[in-house]
Design a protein around this motif. Structure first.
Motif, PDB file in Angstrom:
ATOM      1  N   GLN A   1      40.377  42.792  45.049  1.00 23.96           N
ATOM      2  CA  GLN A   1      40.710  43.038  43.652  1.00 23.96           C
ATOM      3  C   GLN A   1      42.193  43.347  43.474  1.00 23.96           C
ATOM      4  N   MET A   2      42.761  44.158  44.353  1.00 28.38           N
ATOM      5  CA  MET A   2      44.183  44.479  44.250  1.00 28.38           C
ATOM      6  C   MET A   2      45.055  43.265  44.560  1.00 28.38           C
ATOM      7  N   ALA A   3      44.592  42.384  45.442  1.00 23.11           N
ATOM      8  CA  ALA A   3      45.342  41.159  45.738  1.00 23.11           C
ATOM      9  C   ALA A   3      45.406  40.253  44.515  1.00 23.11           C
ATOM     10  N   VAL A   4      44.325  40.176  43.760  1.00 25.02           N
ATOM     11  CA  VAL A   4      44.330  39.401  42.522  1.00 25.02           C
ATOM     12  C   VAL A   4      45.325  40.007  41.535  1.00 25.02           C
ATOM     13  N   LEU A   5      45.359  41.321  41.461  1.00 21.79           N
ATOM     14  CA  LEU A   5      46.290  41.994  40.561  1.00 21.79           C
ATOM     15  C   LEU A   5      47.740  41.722  40.961  1.00 21.79           C
ATOM     16  N   VAL A   6      48.025  41.718  42.249  1.00 19.49           N
ATOM     17  CA  VAL A   6      49.375  41.415  42.726  1.00 19.49           C
ATOM     18  C   VAL A   6      49.774  39.997  42.344  1.00 19.49           C
ATOM     19  N   ILE A   7      48.873  39.046  42.544  1.00 19.25           N
ATOM     20  CA  ILE A   7      49.168  37.653  42.217  1.00 19.25           C
ATOM     21  C   ILE A   7      49.406  37.488  40.718  1.00 19.25           C
ATOM     22  N   ALA A   8      48.731  38.288  39.907  1.00 14.26           N
ATOM     23  CA  ALA A   8      48.913  38.202  38.456  1.00 14.26           C
ATOM     24  C   ALA A   8      50.250  38.790  38.008  1.00 14.26           C
ATOM     25  N   VAL A   9      50.793  39.736  38.767  1.00 14.04           N
ATOM     26  CA  VAL A   9      52.019  40.418  38.364  1.00 14.04           C
ATOM     27  C   VAL A   9      53.263  39.750  38.933  1.00 14.04           C
ATOM     28  N   VAL A  10      53.172  39.244  40.169  1.00 13.15           N
ATOM     29  CA  VAL A  10      54.356  38.757  40.888  1.00 13.15           C
ATOM     30  C   VAL A  10      55.097  37.632  40.167  1.00 13.15           C
ATOM     31  N   PRO A  11      54.439  36.609  39.597  1.00  9.75           N
ATOM     32  CA  PRO A  11      55.205  35.520  38.954  1.00  9.75           C
ATOM     33  C   PRO A  11      56.175  35.991  37.888  1.00  9.75           C
TER      34      PRO A  11
END
Length: 286
Positions: free
Chosen positions: A253-263
């Motif tokens: 779940q946190m990995a999905v959140l990181v991918i959503a924020v990084v771009p």
């Protein structure tokens, strides 16, 4: 202007450190948890700031196919195409409204500004999207928010502040409105266009409400809908991501959140130098 005292500088530095810590702590916690092992998560009983056994299993889980990978591609496509389409329509509309000789420009501007104060509501918007055949299509994620009245006003104000002598000189040389827009106005408007592009890109990247209303089924979901369903609502994401997962659910779940924020974090530094100049457009006249 008076020079700040030592006490004033100390207070400002303290406040700045506290603000940075308040922002950095959850960000580091999310990043650390996304690369944490099951034992790290169990031991910390929450966010993991510094995992003892870092692993990329969570990222392998969500990037090897499944709903997250598909949602990521959908979000990228909608953001790129939506931002491009919104820029084209907004720039053309703002240029037309900035020309005083255009008949009815004030009425059109007032109509656009009216949408900033009053909205038709969810049900009329849904019936309109369904009535014109956009329901359950990717176009429904772009068309309802194609033009932002705020961005339109910002661009119009910038175009109107350009010297009128430039327009007159271009027309004397035989240039039409399209050539003036492409060869004269746009090169002088890089700062404000960069800021408006960032506004549109962030809007499309983070939008989930249109997907919730207009998409029927998870196969067309953008990434924010995956965040809402599997992260905020706590549904299991490991099985939906790519079959059997070796990573703990919280790390996924946190990995999905990181991918959503990084771009957005990667794009912003390239536009930062235009941001201050662009947001002050129209604040100073003359």
């Amino acid at each position: 202007m008076e020079q700040p005292t030592r006490l004033g500088r100390a207070v400002k530095a303290t406040v700045l450190v506290l603000v940075v810590a308040a922002v950095a702590y959850p960000l580091l916690g999310v990043l650390g948890t996304s690369i944490a092992s099951q034992s790290d998560i169990i031991r910390s009983t929450g966010l993991v700031l510094w995992p003892d056994h870092p692993t990329l299993d969570a990222y392998r889980t969500i990037l090897t196919g499944g709903v997250v990978t598909r949602a990521l591609l959908v979000s990228i496509g909608v953001t790129v195409l939506g931002t491009g389409a919104s820029l084209v329509v907004t720039v053309c509309m703002a240029y037309g409204l900035s020309r005083r000789e255009v008949t009815g420009s004030r009425l059109i501007l007032m109509t656009a500004l009216f949408t900033m104060l009053f909205n038709a509501g969810i049900i009329p918007n849904f019936l309109l999207v369904k009535g014109i055949g956009l329901y359950d299509t990717y176009a429904s994620l772009v068309a309802p928010t194609l033009v932002s009245a705020f961005n339109l006003v910002v661009l119009r104000a910038f175009f109107m502040n350009l010297p009128e002598e430039l327009y007159d000189a271009a027309r004397v040389d035989g240039a039409g409105d399209l050539r003036i827009l492409l060869r004269l106005v746009l090169p002088l408007s890089k700062a404000v266009i960069a800021v408006v592009s960032l506004f549109y890109a962030v809007t499309y990247w983070n939008a989930f409400f249109n997907a919730l209303l207009y998409l029927d089924g998870s196969d067309k979901w953008p990434l924010p809908m995956v965040l809402r369903t599997y992260v905020l609502q706590g549904q299991s994401l490991s099985s939906a991501a790519a079959g059997e997962s070796l990573a703990p659910e919280q790390a996924v779940q946190m990995a999905v959140l990181v991918i959503a924020v990084v771009p957005i974090l990667l794009v912003y530094p390239f536009l930062q130098r235009y941001f201050t100049k662009g947001v002050l457009t129209g604040a100073i006249k003359g």
